[in-house]
Design an enzyme around this catalytic site. Structure first.
Site, PDB file in Angstrom:
ATOM      1  N   CYS A 262     -12.956  -3.425  -4.857  1.00 48.24           N
ATOM      2  CA  CYS A 262     -12.510  -4.400  -3.848  1.00 48.24           C
ATOM      3  C   CYS A 262     -13.792  -4.719  -3.311  1.00 48.24           C
ATOM      4  O   CYS A 262     -14.679  -5.061  -3.420  1.00 48.24           O
ATOM      5  CB  CYS A 262     -11.403  -3.794  -2.741  1.00 48.24           C
ATOM      6  SG  CYS A 262     -11.402  -2.886  -2.302  1.00 48.24           S
TER       7      CYS A 262
ATOM      8  N   ALA B 161      11.375   8.817  -2.751  1.00 48.08           N
ATOM      9  CA  ALA B 161      11.976   8.618  -4.336  1.00 48.08           C
ATOM     10  C   ALA B 161      10.545   7.348  -4.932  1.00 48.08           C
ATOM     11  O   ALA B 161       9.773   6.547  -4.663  1.00 48.08           O
ATOM     12  CB  ALA B 161      12.836   6.965  -3.853  1.00 48.08           C
ATOM     13  N   PHE B 162      10.151   7.607  -6.198  1.00 45.23           N
ATOM     14  CA  PHE B 162       9.436   7.023  -7.437  1.00 45.23           C
ATOM     15  C   PHE B 162       7.842   7.970  -6.555  1.00 45.23           C
ATOM     16  O   PHE B 162       6.553   7.025  -6.794  1.00 45.23           O
ATOM     17  CB  PHE B 162       9.200   5.427  -7.210  1.00 45.23           C
ATOM     18  CG  PHE B 162      10.613   5.499  -7.574  1.00 45.23           C
ATOM     19  CD1 PHE B 162      10.536   5.110  -8.989  1.00 45.23           C
ATOM     20  CD2 PHE B 162      11.809   4.531  -7.454  1.00 45.23           C
ATOM     21  CE1 PHE B 162      11.729   4.158  -9.704  1.00 45.23           C
ATOM     22  CE2 PHE B 162      12.572   4.514  -8.040  1.00 45.23           C
ATOM     23  CZ  PHE B 162      12.218   4.623  -9.558  1.00 45.23           C
TER      24      PHE B 162
ATOM     25  N   GLY C 258     -14.104  -1.047  -1.087  1.00 47.67           N
ATOM     26  CA  GLY C 258     -13.250   0.193  -2.426  1.00 47.67           C
ATOM     27  C   GLY C 258     -12.780   0.904  -1.086  1.00 47.67           C
ATOM     28  O   GLY C 258     -12.012   2.451  -1.487  1.00 47.67           O
TER      29      GLY C 258
END
Length: 279
Positions: free
Chosen positions: A190, A257-258, A193
């Protein structure tokens, strides 16, 4: 880290470290950068490619750099800094994957190709990012074509978790394709970084390397200290694994979650990510 025939230049830099944990980073100027690169990756270290004519640039920081770091600390809420005057910097994460800051000139492309066997560059910057730093992107893309590097762009807005969350699936689709091609290393960058690029790499490791999010996050940040938005990665994971339009929103789920996914969810995510190739 030693390089035969080199003169070491050592500086205390907050380049990729919190201000309270400054580390000595040795950067060597030599006619043999290949040896430098090999040595620098024997342990988790950042490889810095100083502009050849700007060795003295460590004396003070530019207004643009200061403004960027103030914005990054405020919007990303982490202590890391980027110093454009230090040149391109990067870290080998796996044998196939490098995460780093923006290439600044065509010589950086030659370095990545010749010294790091980079065959793919995934650029996450928006046009406004490139313009802010005065990067001649057309010349960089042209040089990539000349030396056989596939240059890809998947722009996401800097310091914006929602933009990152929405952009992660397509960015990971490009990265997964590049790595699966196996023609050389993939360089993901990007601007600094520190946010978007490591987030894409972590999401790839989470979704395609059979890791949970915590393992992937620690694996990358132990090599390259940075602060990618973890919630954006969880959000993208939720979006890809969602198979019920009436499923409760992520915000109503527990924080864990996830952080991990079932085998069927990972397969669903992989299928959906691969289906994004070329879109």
């Amino acid at each position: 880290m030693e390089a035969v025939g080199s003169t070491p230049f050592t500086f205390s830099s907050p380049l990729l470290s919190p201000p309270s944990q400054l580390q000595k980073t040795a950067v060597f100027f030599s006619s043999s950068p290949k040896q430098i690169a090999k040595d620098s990756f024997k342990s988790p270290k950042i490889c810095c490619k100083f502009p050849e004519n700007e060795v003295g640039a460590t004396q003070g920081f530019s207004t643009k750099t200061d403004e960027y770091n103030i914005a990054m600390k405020k919007l990303m809420m982490n202590p890391y800094e980027y110093h454009h005057e230090f040149g391109m910097n990067y870290t080998l994460i796996t044998e196939d994957l490098i995460v780093g800051s923006q290439p600044q000139k065509v010589e950086d492309i030659d370095h990545l190709r010749e010294e790091e066997n980079v065959a793919y560059i995934l650029n996450l910057q928006q046009d406004s990012d490139v313009a802010y730093w005065g990067i001649d992107l057309p010349s960089i893309i042209k040089r990539c074509e000349e030396v056989g590097i596939r240059h890809m762009r998947r722009p996401a807005k800097d310091f914006d978790p929602d933009s990152l969350r929405n952009g992660l699936p397509k960015a990971v689709s490009s990265l997964e394709w590049a790595i699966s091609e196996g023609k050389g290393r993939a360089y993901v960058h990007c601007t600094a970084g520190l946010g978007r690029a490591p987030a894409v790499a972590i999401a790839y490791m989470f979704w395609f390397c059979n890791m949970d999010l915590d393992t992937a996050y620690k694996a990358l940040t132990s090599k390259r200290p940075c602060g990618p938005n973890r919630r954006a990665i969880r959000g993208a994971t939720y979006d890809l694994a969602k198979n019920d339009p009436w499923k409760e929103p992520l915000d109503s789920l527990p924080e864990y979650a996830f952080e991990d996914i079932a085998d069927w969810e990972r397969q669903l995510i992989q299928d959906r990510v691969r289906a994004l190739r070329g879109t």
